[in-house]
Design a protein around this motif. Structure first.
Motif, PDB file in Angstrom:
ATOM      1  N   UNK A 172       2.722  -3.934 -88.497  1.00 22.23           N
ATOM      2  CA  UNK A 172       3.531  -3.232 -89.493  1.00 22.23           C
ATOM      3  C   UNK A 172       3.479  -1.732 -89.205  1.00 22.23           C
ATOM      4  N   UNK A 173       4.657  -1.094 -89.233  1.00 20.26           N
ATOM      5  CA  UNK A 173       4.734   0.345 -88.983  1.00 20.26           C
ATOM      6  C   UNK A 173       4.207   1.102 -90.210  1.00 20.26           C
ATOM      7  N   UNK A 174       3.716   2.303 -89.966  1.00 24.99           N
ATOM      8  CA  UNK A 174       3.183   3.111 -91.067  1.00 24.99           C
ATOM      9  C   UNK A 174       3.233   4.592 -90.717  1.00 24.99           C
ATOM     10  N   UNK A 175       2.986   5.412 -91.736  1.00 29.72           N
ATOM     11  CA  UNK A 175       2.684   6.826 -91.530  1.00 29.72           C
ATOM     12  C   UNK A 175       1.173   6.958 -91.722  1.00 29.72           C
ATOM     13  N   UNK A 176       0.720   7.475 -92.865  1.00 30.13           N
ATOM     14  CA  UNK A 176      -0.717   7.497 -93.118  1.00 30.13           C
ATOM     15  C   UNK A 176      -1.177   6.108 -93.548  1.00 30.13           C
ATOM     16  N   UNK A 177      -2.475   5.809 -93.392  1.00 35.03           N
ATOM     17  CA  UNK A 177      -2.978   4.490 -93.819  1.00 35.03           C
ATOM     18  C   UNK A 177      -2.655   4.220 -95.295  1.00 35.03           C
ATOM     19  N   UNK A 207      -4.027  -0.825 -95.971  1.00 31.56           N
ATOM     20  CA  UNK A 207      -4.109  -0.941 -94.518  1.00 31.56           C
ATOM     21  C   UNK A 207      -5.237  -1.887 -94.117  1.00 31.56           C
ATOM     22  N   UNK A 208      -4.914  -2.817 -93.202  1.00 25.41           N
ATOM     23  CA  UNK A 208      -5.920  -3.732 -92.656  1.00 25.41           C
ATOM     24  C   UNK A 208      -6.111  -3.412 -91.172  1.00 25.41           C
ATOM     25  N   UNK A 242      -2.844   0.530 -85.987  1.00 21.56           N
ATOM     26  CA  UNK A 242      -1.821  -0.191 -86.728  1.00 21.56           C
ATOM     27  C   UNK A 242      -2.350  -1.580 -87.089  1.00 21.56           C
ATOM     28  N   UNK A 243      -1.727  -2.185 -88.088  1.00 26.17           N
ATOM     29  CA  UNK A 243      -2.219  -3.463 -88.610  1.00 26.17           C
ATOM     30  C   UNK A 243      -1.449  -4.625 -88.003  1.00 26.17           C
ATOM     31  N   UNK A 244      -2.024  -5.217 -86.972  1.00 28.23           N
ATOM     32  CA  UNK A 244      -1.444  -6.444 -86.398  1.00 28.23           C
ATOM     33  C   UNK A 244      -1.700  -7.594 -87.370  1.00 28.23           C
ATOM     34  N   UNK A 245      -0.743  -8.521 -87.478  1.00 31.27           N
ATOM     35  CA  UNK A 245      -0.923  -9.602 -88.445  1.00 31.27           C
ATOM     36  C   UNK A 245      -0.371 -10.938 -87.963  1.00 31.27           C
ATOM     37  N   UNK A 272      -4.863   0.712 -77.288  1.00 31.21           N
ATOM     38  CA  UNK A 272      -4.191   1.961 -77.665  1.00 31.21           C
ATOM     39  C   UNK A 272      -3.607   1.929 -79.075  1.00 31.21           C
ATOM     40  N   UNK A 273      -3.135   0.768 -79.542  1.00 29.99           N
ATOM     41  CA  UNK A 273      -2.572   0.670 -80.891  1.00 29.99           C
ATOM     42  C   UNK A 273      -3.577   0.108 -81.902  1.00 29.99           C
ATOM     43  N   UNK A 274      -4.746  -0.290 -81.410  1.00 26.48           N
ATOM     44  CA  UNK A 274      -5.787  -0.813 -82.300  1.00 26.48           C
ATOM     45  C   UNK A 274      -6.569   0.326 -82.946  1.00 26.48           C
ATOM     46  N   UNK A 275      -7.336  -0.001 -83.961  1.00 25.24           N
ATOM     47  CA  UNK A 275      -8.237   0.974 -84.569  1.00 25.24           C
ATOM     48  C   UNK A 275      -9.362   1.312 -83.592  1.00 25.24           C
TER      49      UNK A 275
END
Length: 209
Positions: free
Chosen positions: A121-126, A104-105, A157-160, A143-146
């Motif tokens: 990228x979608x995820x469950x746990x990191x 996870x980034x 979530x990891x935006x890329x 809201x979707x950032x760390x």
């Protein structure tokens, strides 16, 4: 290069203004790779930020280069308000398509954010992310950032990367009517588009000049 030519080059560098010397000495930065998703709703072009999110962007490019996204569908459209929400597409756990999960980034590490057009990228746990991706419509940062100040799983979530062409297509997908009863593997009730929108091909295209 001969000694004489080397000395001449150094002398020319010394005669340049400081700003010009820095520009001349700075290494050229390669343009970021771009990917065209040719869908049944139109074309979406994504720029993958391999510089700031090398693991996550590199993972996306592996799916593209392996043609693992050809034929996948947009199976989720979450519309919270007009021109605000996200759409999701990808392998959806298909064992013939998925690659191993990646590290996870978080956005606190990459400096990227879930602004409108961001791909994540979608995820469950990191550390569980594989081959499912979301595109934000509307600014969904923070809201979707760390957010390290929050309790529990606060890594976001990891935006890329981000959409550089075809946001109108993304918005069209978001506006697609959803089924009130359909689910995907028992999840996403009320978020599954009634119309099947397919990624026909996902291919690299020339980067920005």
């Amino acid at each position: 290069m001969t000694v004489r030519r080397a000395l001449t080059a150094l002398a020319l560098m010394a005669s340049l203004p400081a700003a010009a010397q820095q520009q001349a000495a700075a290494p050229a930065v390669a343009p970021l790779p771009r990917v065209a998703l040719d869908t049944t709703a139109g074309r979406i072009v994504i720029e993958a930020d391999t510089q700031h999110a090398p693991v996550t962007a590199g993972n996306f490019l592996k799916y593209v280069d392996g043609k693992r996204l050809d034929g996948v569908v947009f199976y989720r459209a979450v519309k919270v308000a007009p021109q605000f929400g996200f759409v999701q597409f990808g392998t959806n756990g298909d064992p013939k398509r998925v690659l191993p999960p990646i590290k996870h980034e978080p956005t606190t590490q990459t400096g990227l954010h879930h602004t409108s057009g961001a791909i994540s990228v979608a995820r469950f746990e990191p550390g569980s992310a594989r081959g499912d991706f979301t595109i934000s419509v509307g600014d969904q940062s923070p809201s979707l950032d760390a957010d390290p100040s929050k309790p529990g799983d606060n890594l976001g979530y990891a935006a890329f990367g981000h959409v550089v062409e075809g946001m109108d297509v993304v918005e069209k997908i978001l506006d697609t009517p959803v089924s009130p009863t359909a689910t995907v593997n028992g999840a996403f009730k009320g978020q599954v588009p009634q119309q099947t929108i397919t990624v026909v091909t996902a291919r690299r295209v020339p980067p920005a000049p």
